[in-house]
Design a protein around this motif. Structure first.
Motif, short mmCIF file in Angstrom:
data_model
loop_
_atom_site.label_atom_id
_atom_site.label_comp_id
_atom_site.label_asym_id
_atom_site.label_seq_id
_atom_site.Cartn_x
_atom_site.Cartn_y
_atom_site.Cartn_z
N ARG A 41 0.82 -1.22 0.00
CA ARG A 41 0.00 0.00 0.00
C ARG A 41 0.85 1.27 0.00
O ARG A 41 0.40 2.32 0.43
CB ARG A 41 -0.94 0.00 1.19
CG ARG A 41 -2.00 -1.08 1.04
CD ARG A 41 -3.14 -0.93 1.99
NE ARG A 41 -2.71 -0.73 3.35
CZ ARG A 41 -3.48 -0.18 4.27
NH1 ARG A 41 -4.68 0.22 3.99
NH2 ARG A 41 -3.04 -0.05 5.51
N THR A 42 2.05 1.19 -0.50
CA THR A 42 2.88 2.37 -0.66
C THR A 42 2.71 2.85 -2.09
O THR A 42 2.94 2.12 -3.03
CB THR A 42 4.36 2.04 -0.36
OG1 THR A 42 4.45 1.60 1.00
CG2 THR A 42 5.25 3.25 -0.57
N ARG A 43 2.25 4.10 -2.22
CA ARG A 43 1.94 4.62 -3.56
C ARG A 43 2.00 6.14 -3.57
O ARG A 43 2.01 6.77 -2.51
CB ARG A 43 0.54 4.16 -3.97
CG ARG A 43 -0.53 4.69 -3.03
CD ARG A 43 -1.85 3.99 -3.22
NE ARG A 43 -2.79 4.47 -2.23
CZ ARG A 43 -3.94 5.06 -2.51
NH1 ARG A 43 -4.32 5.22 -3.75
NH2 ARG A 43 -4.73 5.48 -1.55
N VAL A 44 2.05 6.70 -4.75
CA VAL A 44 2.03 8.16 -4.92
C VAL A 44 0.58 8.60 -5.00
O VAL A 44 -0.22 8.03 -5.76
CB VAL A 44 2.80 8.59 -6.18
CG1 VAL A 44 2.68 10.08 -6.39
CG2 VAL A 44 4.26 8.18 -6.06
N VAL A 45 0.22 9.61 -4.19
CA VAL A 45 -1.14 10.16 -4.19
C VAL A 45 -1.06 11.68 -4.31
O VAL A 45 -0.02 12.29 -4.05
CB VAL A 45 -1.92 9.77 -2.91
CG1 VAL A 45 -2.12 8.28 -2.81
CG2 VAL A 45 -1.24 10.31 -1.66
N CYS A 48 -3.64 17.54 -0.78
CA CYS A 48 -4.68 18.57 -0.85
C CYS A 48 -4.20 19.85 -1.54
O CYS A 48 -5.01 20.60 -2.09
CB CYS A 48 -5.23 18.87 0.53
SG CYS A 48 -3.99 19.44 1.71
N ASP A 49 -2.89 20.11 -1.55
CA ASP A 49 -2.36 21.29 -2.22
C ASP A 49 -2.02 21.04 -3.69
O ASP A 49 -1.47 21.90 -4.38
CB ASP A 49 -1.15 21.85 -1.48
CG ASP A 49 0.06 20.92 -1.52
OD1 ASP A 49 -0.03 19.84 -2.14
OD2 ASP A 49 1.08 21.27 -0.92
N GLY A 50 -2.32 19.83 -4.18
CA GLY A 50 -2.07 19.50 -5.58
C GLY A 50 -0.73 18.85 -5.84
O GLY A 50 -0.48 18.39 -6.96
N SER A 51 0.13 18.77 -4.84
CA SER A 51 1.44 18.14 -5.05
C SER A 51 1.34 16.63 -4.85
O SER A 51 0.39 16.14 -4.24
CB SER A 51 2.47 18.73 -4.08
OG SER A 51 2.12 18.42 -2.75
N ASP A 52 2.30 15.91 -5.40
CA ASP A 52 2.36 14.47 -5.22
C ASP A 52 3.12 14.14 -3.95
O ASP A 52 4.16 14.74 -3.66
CB ASP A 52 3.05 13.80 -6.40
CG ASP A 52 2.21 13.81 -7.65
OD1 ASP A 52 0.97 13.94 -7.55
OD2 ASP A 52 2.78 13.70 -8.75
N VAL A 53 2.59 13.18 -3.18
CA VAL A 53 3.26 12.70 -1.98
C VAL A 53 3.26 11.17 -2.02
O VAL A 53 2.40 10.54 -2.65
CB VAL A 53 2.59 13.18 -0.67
CG1 VAL A 53 2.71 14.68 -0.52
CG2 VAL A 53 1.15 12.74 -0.59
N ARG A 76 6.91 13.95 1.45
CA ARG A 76 7.10 14.92 0.36
C ARG A 76 8.28 14.48 -0.50
O ARG A 76 9.12 13.69 -0.09
CB ARG A 76 7.39 16.30 0.92
CG ARG A 76 6.24 16.90 1.66
CD ARG A 76 5.57 17.91 0.78
NE ARG A 76 4.44 18.49 1.50
CZ ARG A 76 3.25 18.62 0.98
NH1 ARG A 76 3.03 18.26 -0.25
NH2 ARG A 76 2.28 19.15 1.66
N ALA A 77 8.36 15.05 -1.69
CA ALA A 77 9.47 14.77 -2.61
C ALA A 77 10.79 15.04 -1.90
O ALA A 77 10.91 16.00 -1.14
CB ALA A 77 9.35 15.61 -3.87
N GLY A 78 11.77 14.20 -2.13
CA GLY A 78 13.07 14.35 -1.50
C GLY A 78 13.18 13.58 -0.19
O GLY A 78 14.28 13.39 0.32
#
Length: 99
Positions: A41-45, A48-53, A76-78
């Protein structure tokens, strides 16, 4: 009303079972707890601010207390920022513990 309540209890019980029975991989141990993350269940979603996490579920077993805690984490990215989105605590019998 009673039907809705029964349906909620059935759905809630099945969700608890699925949260506890994920594809958990061991991460480590410290201070009486074992830590795992759910690879399935690890995935990119979309946040709410439109960024990918990156969303993942972290499981912590506390055998001495008979508690299993499952947390939903968003990274978050990084990988330098994360937040715990939700936390669920379960007793030894798999039932949700009142927080």
């Amino acid at each position: 009303m009673l039907r809705a309540a029964l349906l909620f209890l059935i759905l809630f019980a099945s969700e608890a079972e699925s949260v506890l029975s994920g594809d958990y991989l061991p991460v480590g141990r410290d201070d009486g707890r074992a830590i795992f993350f759910d690879a399935a269940r690890t995935r990119v979603v979309r946040d709410c601010d439109g960024s990918d996490v990156l969303e993942s579920y972290i499981r912590m077993d506390f055998p001495e207390q008979g508690i299993v805690e499952v947390q939903q984490w968003n990274f978050r990215a990084g990988g330098r920022e994360y937040r715990v989105q939700d936390t669920y605590d379960y007793g030894a019998d798999g039932s949700l513990v009142d927080q």
